[in-house]
Enzyme design. Structure first.
Site, PDB file in Angstrom:
ATOM      1  N   SER A  79       0.848  -1.198   0.000  1.00 61.17           N
ATOM      2  CA  SER A  79       0.000   0.000   0.000  1.00 61.17           C
ATOM      3  C   SER A  79       0.878   1.241   0.000  1.00 61.17           C
ATOM      4  CB  SER A  79      -0.943   0.012   1.210  1.00 61.17           C
ATOM      5  OG  SER A  79      -0.198   0.162   2.404  1.00 61.17           O
ATOM      6  N   CYS A  80       0.277   2.349  -0.474  1.00 69.11           N
ATOM      7  CA  CYS A  80       0.967   3.641  -0.451  1.00 69.11           C
ATOM      8  C   CYS A  80      -0.116   4.690  -0.210  1.00 69.11           C
ATOM      9  CB  CYS A  80       1.737   3.879  -1.749  1.00 69.11           C
ATOM     10  SG  CYS A  80       0.704   3.874  -3.237  1.00 69.11           S
ATOM     11  N   LEU A  81       0.081   5.900  -0.717  1.00 67.51           N
ATOM     12  CA  LEU A  81      -0.924   6.930  -0.483  1.00 67.51           C
ATOM     13  C   LEU A  81      -2.018   6.904  -1.551  1.00 67.51           C
ATOM     14  CD1 LEU A  81      -1.509   9.217   1.533  1.00 67.51           C
ATOM     15  CD2 LEU A  81      -0.290  10.761  -0.013  1.00 67.51           C
TER      16      LEU A  81
END
Length: 99
Positions: A79-81
């Site tokens: 996951s990231c932003l």
């Protein structure tokens, strides 16, 4: 395998997955974690470190990230932003032989 089947997950799907033995790798930068908070039960490996991290000796990985290194067949979620870096992370992992 998980990577091949699921490219995007909803929050609820991720919550359900995290009840299983999936490894959740957050590829945001450390300053982002400090500023916006850590996702519970995830490990932070910034995208720039990921390729190196996934090729580490398992003992080194454990020392650096306080977590057991995933095997190439373990379920992993990135996951990231906004989703861009996690897609790249998935590409890196796949190219290194992770299924």
């Amino acid at each position: 395998s998980l990577c091949a089947e699921v490219s995007g997950l909803s929050y609820q799907e991720l919550k359900d997955l995290k009840k299983t033995n999936v490894l959740h790798i957050d590829v945001r930068e450390r300053w982002e974690i400090d500023r916006f908070g850590k996702i519970p039960a995830s490990i932070n490996i910034p995208l720039g470190e990921l390729v190196e991290a996934l090729q580490m000796d398992p003992t080194e990985f454990k020392k650096q990230y306080s977590e057991k290194m995933p095997s190439k067949s373990d379920p992993v979620v990135f996951s990231c932003l906004a989703g861009t870096r996690s897609k790249q992370a998935l590409g890196f992992a796949t190219s290194l032989g992770f299924s």
